[in-house]
Motif scaffolding. Sequence first.
Motif, PDB file in Angstrom:
ATOM      1  N   SER A   1      27.384  -9.966  53.372  1.00 42.36           N
ATOM      2  CA  SER A   1      28.142 -10.688  54.121  1.00 42.36           C
ATOM      3  C   SER A   1      27.713 -11.866  54.899  1.00 42.36           C
ATOM      4  O   SER A   1      26.371 -11.914  55.038  1.00 42.36           O
ATOM      5  N   GLU A   2      28.754 -12.730  55.244  1.00 41.47           N
ATOM      6  CA  GLU A   2      27.904 -14.179  55.660  1.00 41.47           C
ATOM      7  C   GLU A   2      27.034 -13.871  56.894  1.00 41.47           C
ATOM      8  O   GLU A   2      27.143 -12.894  57.646  1.00 41.47           O
ATOM      9  N   ALA A   3      25.995 -14.611  57.117  1.00 43.07           N
ATOM     10  CA  ALA A   3      25.029 -14.549  57.943  1.00 43.07           C
ATOM     11  C   ALA A   3      23.970 -13.704  57.818  1.00 43.07           C
ATOM     12  O   ALA A   3      22.994 -13.532  58.707  1.00 43.07           O
TER      13      ALA A   3
ATOM     14  N   SER B   1      20.222 -16.746  56.626  1.00 45.07           N
ATOM     15  CA  SER B   1      21.326 -16.551  56.771  1.00 45.07           C
ATOM     16  C   SER B   1      22.129 -17.186  55.888  1.00 45.07           C
ATOM     17  O   SER B   1      22.501 -18.493  55.440  1.00 45.07           O
TER      18      SER B   1
ATOM     19  N   GLN C   1      25.557 -18.000  53.294  1.00 41.95           N
ATOM     20  CA  GLN C   1      26.879 -18.617  53.359  1.00 41.95           C
ATOM     21  C   GLN C   1      27.493 -18.201  52.454  1.00 41.95           C
ATOM     22  O   GLN C   1      27.047 -17.851  51.110  1.00 41.95           O
ATOM     23  N   TRP C   2      29.000 -18.273  52.451  1.00 43.04           N
ATOM     24  CA  TRP C   2      29.792 -17.796  51.397  1.00 43.04           C
ATOM     25  C   TRP C   2      29.598 -18.798  50.052  1.00 43.04           C
ATOM     26  O   TRP C   2      29.616 -18.369  48.923  1.00 43.04           O
ATOM     27  N   SER C   3      29.098 -20.132  50.557  1.00 39.07           N
ATOM     28  CA  SER C   3      28.743 -21.005  49.271  1.00 39.07           C
ATOM     29  C   SER C   3      27.570 -20.800  48.766  1.00 39.07           C
ATOM     30  O   SER C   3      27.265 -21.456  47.584  1.00 39.07           O
ATOM     31  N   ASP C   4      26.763 -19.743  49.191  1.00 36.97           N
ATOM     32  CA  ASP C   4      25.527 -19.016  48.312  1.00 36.97           C
ATOM     33  C   ASP C   4      25.928 -18.378  47.063  1.00 36.97           C
ATOM     34  O   ASP C   4      24.871 -18.015  46.260  1.00 36.97           O
ATOM     35  N   THR C   5      27.199 -18.009  46.989  1.00 37.56           N
ATOM     36  CA  THR C   5      27.675 -17.189  46.016  1.00 37.56           C
ATOM     37  C   THR C   5      27.305 -17.982  44.505  1.00 37.56           C
ATOM     38  O   THR C   5      27.745 -18.909  44.279  1.00 37.56           O
TER      39      THR C   5
ATOM     40  N   VAL D   1      28.676 -13.384  48.249  1.00 34.87           N
ATOM     41  CA  VAL D   1      28.669 -13.514  49.785  1.00 34.87           C
ATOM     42  C   VAL D   1      30.028 -13.140  50.179  1.00 34.87           C
ATOM     43  O   VAL D   1      30.880 -14.349  49.763  1.00 34.87           O
TER      44      VAL D   1
ATOM     45  N   PRO E   1      32.780 -13.689  53.367  1.00 37.99           N
ATOM     46  CA  PRO E   1      33.157 -13.966  54.576  1.00 37.99           C
ATOM     47  C   PRO E   1      33.432 -13.088  55.479  1.00 37.99           C
ATOM     48  O   PRO E   1      33.942 -12.009  55.150  1.00 37.99           O
TER      49      PRO E   1
END
Lengths: 114, 114
Positions: free
Chosen positions: B14-16, B80, B82-86, B112, B114
């Motif tokens: 999950s994010e974070a 931490s 982020q979704w953009s790290d997918t 990842v 959100p």
Amino acid sequence: GAGVSQSPRYKVAKRGQDVALRCDPISGHVSLFWYQQALGQGPEFLTYFQNEAQLDKSGLPSDRFFAERPEGSVSTLKIQRTQQEDSAVYLCASSFRVNNSPLHFGNGTRLTVT
Amino acid sequence: AQSVSQHNHHVILSEAASLELGCNYSYGGTVNLFWYVQYPGQHLQLLLKYFSGDPLVKGIKGFEAEFIKSKFSFNLRKPSVQWSDTAEYFCAVNPFYNTDKLIFGTGTRLQVFP
């Protein structure tokens, strides 16, 4: 653009056909590499050029695979008599020097052999 | 056989949440170490690299990696995500002294949510 350019982006070939994949490295880059990436796997080394000299072709899976870089810039990877197991993404990468410089990758050519 | 191992094939966070991806290699002697990232539909991009010096290296987008010579490891971390790290993450090793040739791991797919 300033990146590594590969063409075509996608290629479908019938079993037995010959294919040619092109790579335009970043201008001035001395080293050029070809990698093969099968689905769900990491890139596997195929061959390496330093300028026009092919210094390592230990990763080429068979004598159906041939690569050249005649003028030390553009490179072509040729696969003769394609087989289904040749289906993969073929990645080209270049680096500025001979050692201690990171590889810059192109988007790859996805080859599907039917 | 000499190799690069990435033990996490698929990680879902999950994010974070904090991230750590493992990478171990089996080459002796001096090695250069890399992490590459491949976002969906894009080419492999360099996240960070280690050649020598401080074993804790920082890369782009808040990523860092620690080289532990005694453990032959080069784990990737981010405090931490982020979704953009997918993306798919590849560890790579250069155990050669006279070429930038890389040996890649099989990759870790990070999702990842959100």
